[in-house]
Design a protein around this motif. Structure first.
Motif, PDB file in Angstrom:
ATOM      1  N   ALA A 113       0.844  -1.195   0.000  1.00 41.17           N
ATOM      2  CA  ALA A 113       0.000   0.000   0.000  1.00 41.17           C
ATOM      3  C   ALA A 113       0.877   1.242   0.000  1.00 41.17           C
ATOM      4  O   ALA A 113       1.910   1.294   0.672  1.00 41.17           O
ATOM      5  CB  ALA A 113      -0.927   0.005   1.206  1.00 41.17           C
ATOM      6  N   ALA A 114       0.478   2.262  -0.737  1.00 36.68           N
ATOM      7  CA  ALA A 114       1.271   3.480  -0.834  1.00 36.68           C
ATOM      8  C   ALA A 114       1.322   4.241   0.483  1.00 36.68           C
ATOM      9  O   ALA A 114       2.286   4.957   0.763  1.00 36.68           O
ATOM     10  CB  ALA A 114       0.710   4.378  -1.945  1.00 36.68           C
ATOM     11  N   SER A 115       0.296   4.099   1.293  1.00 38.82           N
ATOM     12  CA  SER A 115       0.235   4.801   2.576  1.00 38.82           C
ATOM     13  C   SER A 115      -0.687   4.038   3.511  1.00 38.82           C
ATOM     14  O   SER A 115      -1.362   3.094   3.114  1.00 38.82           O
ATOM     15  CB  SER A 115      -0.290   6.229   2.385  1.00 38.82           C
ATOM     16  N   GLU A 116      -0.693   4.460   4.755  1.00 35.87           N
ATOM     17  CA  GLU A 116      -1.679   3.938   5.693  1.00 35.87           C
ATOM     18  C   GLU A 116      -3.020   4.612   5.414  1.00 35.87           C
ATOM     19  O   GLU A 116      -3.096   5.648   4.762  1.00 35.87           O
ATOM     20  CB  GLU A 116      -1.265   4.239   7.135  1.00 35.87           C
ATOM     21  N   GLU A 174      -7.020   0.589  -5.036  1.00 34.51           N
ATOM     22  CA  GLU A 174      -5.621   0.566  -5.460  1.00 34.51           C
ATOM     23  C   GLU A 174      -4.903  -0.672  -4.916  1.00 34.51           C
ATOM     24  O   GLU A 174      -4.115  -1.301  -5.622  1.00 34.51           O
ATOM     25  CB  GLU A 174      -4.916   1.831  -4.983  1.00 34.51           C
ATOM     26  N   LEU A 175      -5.197  -1.023  -3.685  1.00 30.56           N
ATOM     27  CA  LEU A 175      -4.530  -2.169  -3.062  1.00 30.56           C
ATOM     28  C   LEU A 175      -4.969  -3.484  -3.681  1.00 30.56           C
ATOM     29  O   LEU A 175      -4.138  -4.371  -3.959  1.00 30.56           O
ATOM     30  CB  LEU A 175      -4.819  -2.188  -1.561  1.00 30.56           C
ATOM     31  N   LEU A 176      -6.261  -3.623  -3.919  1.00 28.39           N
ATOM     32  CA  LEU A 176      -6.820  -4.904  -4.353  1.00 28.39           C
ATOM     33  C   LEU A 176      -6.970  -5.028  -5.865  1.00 28.39           C
ATOM     34  O   LEU A 176      -7.251  -6.129  -6.357  1.00 28.39           O
ATOM     35  CB  LEU A 176      -8.196  -5.105  -3.700  1.00 28.39           C
ATOM     36  N   ALA A 177      -6.812  -3.899  -6.566  1.00 29.32           N
ATOM     37  CA  ALA A 177      -7.019  -3.878  -8.017  1.00 29.32           C
ATOM     38  C   ALA A 177      -8.437  -4.330  -8.363  1.00 29.32           C
ATOM     39  O   ALA A 177      -8.660  -5.082  -9.314  1.00 29.32           O
ATOM     40  CB  ALA A 177      -5.986  -4.755  -8.731  1.00 29.32           C
ATOM     41  N   VAL A 178      -9.391  -3.867  -7.572  1.00 33.48           N
ATOM     42  CA  VAL A 178     -10.810  -4.157  -7.804  1.00 33.48           C
ATOM     43  C   VAL A 178     -11.535  -2.814  -7.936  1.00 33.48           C
ATOM     44  O   VAL A 178     -11.482  -1.988  -7.022  1.00 33.48           O
ATOM     45  CB  VAL A 178     -11.421  -4.968  -6.646  1.00 33.48           C
ATOM     46  N   PRO A 179     -12.206  -2.563  -9.038  1.00 33.47           N
ATOM     47  CA  PRO A 179     -12.867  -1.266  -9.241  1.00 33.47           C
ATOM     48  C   PRO A 179     -14.225  -1.181  -8.552  1.00 33.47           C
ATOM     49  O   PRO A 179     -14.795  -2.190  -8.139  1.00 33.47           O
ATOM     50  CB  PRO A 179     -13.028  -1.196 -10.761  1.00 33.47           C
ATOM     51  N   SER A 180     -14.707   0.043  -8.442  1.00 34.95           N
ATOM     52  CA  SER A 180     -16.078   0.328  -7.988  1.00 34.95           C
ATOM     53  C   SER A 180     -16.374  -0.232  -6.600  1.00 34.95           C
ATOM     54  O   SER A 180     -17.413  -0.848  -6.372  1.00 34.95           O
ATOM     55  CB  SER A 180     -17.096  -0.208  -9.006  1.00 34.95           C
ATOM     56  N   LEU A 181     -15.464  -0.006  -5.662  1.00 32.33           N
ATOM     57  CA  LEU A 181     -15.685  -0.461  -4.293  1.00 32.33           C
ATOM     58  C   LEU A 181     -16.318   0.652  -3.462  1.00 32.33           C
ATOM     59  O   LEU A 181     -16.129   1.831  -3.724  1.00 32.33           O
ATOM     60  CB  LEU A 181     -14.375  -0.897  -3.637  1.00 32.33           C
ATOM     61  N   ARG A 182     -17.076   0.263  -2.455  1.00 32.60           N
ATOM     62  CA  ARG A 182     -17.638   1.199  -1.493  1.00 32.60           C
ATOM     63  C   ARG A 182     -17.474   0.609  -0.100  1.00 32.60           C
ATOM     64  O   ARG A 182     -17.647  -0.598   0.108  1.00 32.60           O
ATOM     65  CB  ARG A 182     -19.132   1.436  -1.736  1.00 32.60           C
ATOM     66  N   LEU A 183     -17.116   1.455   0.864  1.00 34.01           N
ATOM     67  CA  LEU A 183     -17.067   1.032   2.257  1.00 34.01           C
ATOM     68  C   LEU A 183     -18.404   1.381   2.884  1.00 34.01           C
ATOM     69  O   LEU A 183     -18.794   2.543   2.941  1.00 34.01           O
ATOM     70  CB  LEU A 183     -15.931   1.739   3.000  1.00 34.01           C
ATOM     71  N   VAL A 184     -19.138   0.359   3.349  1.00 27.82           N
ATOM     72  CA  VAL A 184     -20.479   0.575   3.889  1.00 27.82           C
ATOM     73  C   VAL A 184     -20.597  -0.099   5.247  1.00 27.82           C
ATOM     74  O   VAL A 184     -19.812  -0.981   5.597  1.00 27.82           O
ATOM     75  CB  VAL A 184     -21.570   0.006   2.947  1.00 27.82           C
ATOM     76  N   GLU A 185     -21.581   0.350   6.007  1.00 27.50           N
ATOM     77  CA  GLU A 185     -21.870  -0.344   7.257  1.00 27.50           C
ATOM     78  C   GLU A 185     -22.506  -1.679   6.931  1.00 27.50           C
ATOM     79  O   GLU A 185     -23.453  -1.763   6.148  1.00 27.50           O
ATOM     80  CB  GLU A 185     -22.785   0.502   8.148  1.00 27.50           C
TER      81      GLU A 185
END
Length: 209
Positions: A113-116, A174-185
């Motif tokens: 990962a480029a950063s934390e 960027e880390l997983l090389a998977v597009p169109s991700l969202r962080l949700v509850e």
């Protein structure tokens, strides 16, 4: 009687002996984001509503859709094996000004990962951790700038919870090389494809830009 969780000398739990009278917990792991590695803790509160470990499986990564989708497709470690390599720790930052009381922040890191990535918790969640004396096995030291919160955290131009979630999504993409991700509850039934609990309410603190 309580079961001793410590393994025997050969690494296996004794199964032929009667359980001893006293037992001890040798490790506690919390998984705030489904599929990611654990947050290892020494002291941790239970959720006052569910009775489960606080923040356990609170969030998940969803593939595609929008913040108002009625159904989500949670990303699994089987689909993205590198998800399990994401490690979580805690860091305390003074969010909202240098005189503010330091608040717990989830810190995500991974090899490559480029950063934390820092995820400031909502005030109510942070208060639960502070008041309970929650303690991680290791606490991340304050270092350089990380995605989600800058190095100074001076309280100016705060990010919204939605902006933090957006940065988290880009970090994972960027880390997983998977597009169109969202962080949700995640809610109670995110794994079934149903809408997450309180969809759109991500419960992150406003973090300074």
């Amino acid at each position: 009687p309580k079961l001793d969780l410590a393994p025997s000398i050969d690494g296996a739990l004794p199964v032929t002996q009667a359980p001893p009278e006293d037992g001890r917990v040798v490790a506690v792991k919390v998984y705030p984001i489904k599929g990611c590695g654990p947050l290892r803790v020494r002291r941790w509160p239970l959720d006052p509503v569910t009775g489960a470990l606080f923040l356990d499986r609170r969030w998940c990564l969803a593939v595609g859709g929008s913040a108002h989708s009625q159904r989500v497709r949670p990303l699994s470690a089987k689909q993205a094996p590198r998800l399990t390599q994401v490690r979580l720790t805690l860091r305390y930052r003074s969010i909202g000004g240098s005189l503010a009381r330091p608040q717990p922040v989830l810190v995500l890191s991974a090899k490559g990962a480029a950063s934390e990535l820092e995820l400031p918790l909502a005030p109510a969640d942070a208060d639960v951790l502070v008041q309970s004396g929650a303690e991680a096995e290791t606490t991340a030291e304050a270092g350089g700038a990380a995605a989600g919160c800058d190095a100074e955290c001076d309280g100016s131009q705060p990010y919204s919870a939605g902006a933090i979630a957006e940065m988290a999504a880009r970090w994972f993409e960027e880390l997983l090389a998977v597009p169109s991700l969202r962080l949700v509850e995640a809610g109670a039934a995110a794994g079934t494809g149903e809408a997450p609990a309180q969809s759109g309410a991500l419960h992150f603190a406003n973090a300074p830009s």
